[in-house]
Motif scaffolding. Structure first.
Motif, mmCIF file in Angstrom:
data_model
loop_
_atom_site.group_PDB
_atom_site.id
_atom_site.type_symbol
_atom_site.label_atom_id
_atom_site.label_comp_id
_atom_site.label_asym_id
_atom_site.label_seq_id
_atom_site.Cartn_x
_atom_site.Cartn_y
_atom_site.Cartn_z
ATOM 1 N N GLN A 229 -4.771 0.332 6.778
ATOM 2 C CA GLN A 229 -4.837 -0.879 5.960
ATOM 3 C C GLN A 229 -3.711 -1.850 6.304
ATOM 4 O O GLN A 229 -3.897 -3.065 6.325
ATOM 5 C CB GLN A 229 -4.793 -0.520 4.470
ATOM 6 N N VAL A 230 -2.534 -1.320 6.579
ATOM 7 C CA VAL A 230 -1.416 -2.175 6.986
ATOM 8 C C VAL A 230 -1.708 -2.781 8.352
ATOM 9 O O VAL A 230 -1.449 -3.968 8.597
ATOM 10 C CB VAL A 230 -0.094 -1.384 7.016
ATOM 11 N N ALA A 231 -2.260 -1.992 9.254
ATOM 12 C CA ALA A 231 -2.606 -2.501 10.587
ATOM 13 C C ALA A 231 -3.622 -3.627 10.492
ATOM 14 O O ALA A 231 -3.562 -4.608 11.255
ATOM 15 C CB ALA A 231 -3.141 -1.372 11.461
ATOM 16 N N LYS A 232 -4.554 -3.511 9.542
ATOM 17 C CA LYS A 232 -5.573 -4.557 9.346
ATOM 18 C C LYS A 232 -5.000 -5.770 8.615
ATOM 19 O O LYS A 232 -5.606 -6.855 8.646
ATOM 20 C CB LYS A 232 -6.737 -3.996 8.528
ATOM 21 N N GLY A 233 -3.892 -5.583 7.923
ATOM 22 C CA GLY A 233 -3.316 -6.684 7.151
ATOM 23 C C GLY A 233 -3.821 -6.751 5.734
ATOM 24 O O GLY A 233 -3.552 -7.720 5.016
ATOM 25 N N THR A 234 -4.542 -5.729 5.285
ATOM 26 C CA THR A 234 -5.015 -5.682 3.904
ATOM 27 C C THR A 234 -3.830 -5.715 2.945
ATOM 28 O O THR A 234 -3.894 -6.344 1.891
ATOM 29 C CB THR A 234 -5.852 -4.406 3.662
ATOM 30 N N CYS A 235 -2.766 -5.014 3.305
ATOM 31 C CA CYS A 235 -1.505 -5.066 2.574
ATOM 32 C C CYS A 235 -0.456 -5.642 3.515
ATOM 33 O O CYS A 235 -0.469 -5.346 4.707
ATOM 34 C CB CYS A 235 -1.054 -3.675 2.142
ATOM 35 N N THR A 236 0.444 -6.433 2.983
ATOM 36 C CA THR A 236 1.517 -6.961 3.824
ATOM 37 C C THR A 236 2.439 -5.847 4.279
ATOM 38 O O THR A 236 2.853 -5.804 5.442
ATOM 39 C CB THR A 236 2.351 -8.000 3.060
ATOM 40 N N TYR A 237 2.754 -4.923 3.372
ATOM 41 C CA TYR A 237 3.651 -3.814 3.677
ATOM 42 C C TYR A 237 3.024 -2.497 3.238
ATOM 43 O O TYR A 237 2.321 -2.437 2.230
ATOM 44 C CB TYR A 237 4.995 -3.976 2.956
ATOM 45 N N GLY A 238 3.304 -1.456 3.986
ATOM 46 C CA GLY A 238 2.829 -0.132 3.607
ATOM 47 C C GLY A 238 3.944 0.887 3.710
ATOM 48 O O GLY A 238 4.850 0.761 4.548
ATOM 49 N N GLU A 239 3.893 1.888 2.853
ATOM 50 C CA GLU A 239 4.840 3.005 2.902
ATOM 51 C C GLU A 239 4.500 3.873 4.114
ATOM 52 O O GLU A 239 3.363 4.299 4.285
ATOM 53 C CB GLU A 239 4.709 3.823 1.618
ATOM 54 N N THR B 207 2.479 -5.248 -10.647
ATOM 55 C CA THR B 207 1.601 -4.086 -10.489
ATOM 56 C C THR B 207 0.326 -4.454 -9.739
ATOM 57 O O THR B 207 -0.185 -3.659 -8.944
ATOM 58 C CB THR B 207 1.248 -3.500 -11.867
ATOM 59 N N LYS B 208 -0.184 -5.661 -9.966
ATOM 60 C CA LYS B 208 -1.424 -6.084 -9.304
ATOM 61 C C LYS B 208 -1.245 -6.213 -7.787
ATOM 62 O O LYS B 208 -2.235 -6.246 -7.044
ATOM 63 C CB LYS B 208 -1.917 -7.405 -9.887
ATOM 64 N N ASN B 209 -0.011 -6.272 -7.319
ATOM 65 C CA ASN B 209 0.266 -6.381 -5.886
ATOM 66 C C ASN B 209 0.455 -5.024 -5.213
ATOM 67 O O ASN B 209 0.719 -4.946 -4.024
ATOM 68 C CB ASN B 209 1.523 -7.217 -5.635
ATOM 69 N N ILE B 210 0.330 -3.950 -6.002
ATOM 70 C CA ILE B 210 0.568 -2.596 -5.480
ATOM 71 C C ILE B 210 -0.728 -1.797 -5.531
ATOM 72 O O ILE B 210 -1.331 -1.636 -6.594
ATOM 73 C CB ILE B 210 1.653 -1.884 -6.314
ATOM 74 N N THR B 211 -1.157 -1.293 -4.379
ATOM 75 C CA THR B 211 -2.366 -0.470 -4.286
ATOM 76 C C THR B 211 -1.984 0.936 -3.870
ATOM 77 O O THR B 211 -1.277 1.121 -2.875
ATOM 78 C CB THR B 211 -3.350 -1.049 -3.255
ATOM 79 N N CYS C 213 0.873 -1.174 0.000
ATOM 80 C CA CYS C 213 0.000 0.000 0.000
ATOM 81 C C CYS C 213 0.908 1.220 0.000
ATOM 82 O O CYS C 213 1.726 1.384 0.925
ATOM 83 C CB CYS C 213 -0.893 0.028 1.234
ATOM 84 N N VAL C 214 0.791 2.071 -1.018
ATOM 85 C CA VAL C 214 1.693 3.219 -1.141
ATOM 86 C C VAL C 214 0.926 4.439 -1.642
ATOM 87 O O VAL C 214 -0.158 4.327 -2.216
ATOM 88 C CB VAL C 214 2.858 2.925 -2.114
#
Length: 319
Positions: free
Chosen positions: A221-231, A207-211, A182-183
């Motif tokens: 979203q990172v706290a929820k785990g929607t994305c594995t990593y966030g900027e 690209t499909k792995n980047i939101t 998530c960036v």
């Protein structure tokens, strides 16, 4: 240019078209010297302190102003200028006397260099040397480095066990579906953001792995785990409040954005005691301190100036 992570504004000033300052108000904190300001070496000085408008800058501006008051100065509060350039220009032109600035911002945004210098001390020295011709003096920097990073929640940290970006790169190769990001839009397209990071670490994230999303949403979203990593930004208070794990930039790709006092050189020549007043405070500033102070504003809703005052008293700098 660093992007503000919070939309707090001081509401006390407006940057004119030429980046000058049009208003302000006196700081009237009832403070006395603690470990700094003894003997009131700034007694008789009339100093104007400035900052940008996001939380961390408002806190740093207040810290500086409180220190000057304890040392005997009368202080005009002109913190909270919108954008990056206004506060710098105020100090450069003499409309303000001092503020905390970031080394990477000065090197890349103000001085026009495309490539950062590796190492916080080397970056600071380069900025200090080049900015001297602009009538600005950079005092020694803090360990507070408000730069980019990737972070993950505790569950994903336990699951994947990555602690630095090299390990994230390895995971992206061994289990491509595990690395989702998530960036911000800006980070996704900047040379010193995602494209450069992938190149430096040998990543090839589909690209499909980047939101792409707004900054504030990334943290939730990172706290929820929607994305594995966030900027994230390394001094953001939400890192601690949401118990996120920051990946170490083990190849030192991201620019150094260490906070340091920047003083109008004419002011410093007139009041050289400014250096001794600010140095002990700057030495205490690091990412952990910044996260705690920023969280008091961004998470708990406290006033930035009060947060600064409480910290200055807690550390014994003022009474």
């Amino acid at each position: 240019m660093r992007r503000p992570t919070v939309l707090w504004t001081a509401g006390l000033l407006v940057a004119a078209a030429g980046c000058g300052l049009t208003s302000g108000s006196p700081m009237v904190d009832d403070v006395r010297p603690g470990t700094i300001g003894r003997g009131e070496p700034l007694k008789g000085a009339e100093l104007t302190v400035t900052s940008k408008s996001f939380t961390e800058q408002l806190i740093l501006g207040a810290i500086m102003g409180i220190a000057f008051q304890a040392a005997g100065a009368d202080v005009l509060d002109r913190t909270g200028i919108q954008g990056s350039i206004g506060s710098r220009e105020a100090v450069r032109k003499g409309d303000a006397d001092a503020g905390y600035e970031y080394t990477g911002t000065a090197w890349i945004t103000y001085l026009g260099h495309s490539d950062p210098i590796t190492g916080p001390q080397a970056q600071w020295e380069a900025v200090r040397k080049e900015d001297a011709k602009n009538g600005l003096t950079w005092l020694p920097p803090s360990a507070l480095d408000n730069t980019y990073a990737l972070a993950m929640n505790q569950d994903n940290h336990k699951k994947y066990g990555t602690n630095d970006l090299s390990e994230v790169a390895e995971l992206s190769k061994s289990d491509p579906s595990a690395v989702t990001l998530c960036v911000e839009v800006e980070f996704a397209n900047r040379a010193d953001g995602l494209p450069g990071m992938q190149k430096a670490y040998g990543m090839s994230i589909p690209t499909k792995n980047i939101t792409q999303m707004d900054t504030g949403i990334i943290y939730t979203q990172v706290a929820k785990g929607t994305c594995t990593y966030g900027e994230v930004f390394t001094t953001d208070g939400r890192i601690k409040s949401m118990n996120l794990v920051v990946m170490d930039d083990d190849k030192h790709f991201f620019p150094n954005y260490n906070a340091a006092p920047v003083i109008n050189t004419k002011t410093l020549k007139k009041w050289p005691a400014i250096t001794g007043v600010l140095d002990p405070i700057t030495k205490k500033l690091n990412n952990s301190v910044a996260q705690d102070l920023n969280a008091k504003v961004d998470v708990d809703g406290e006033d930035p100036h009060q947060v600064a005052l409480d910290w200055m008293k807690q550390e014994g700098f003022v009474k």
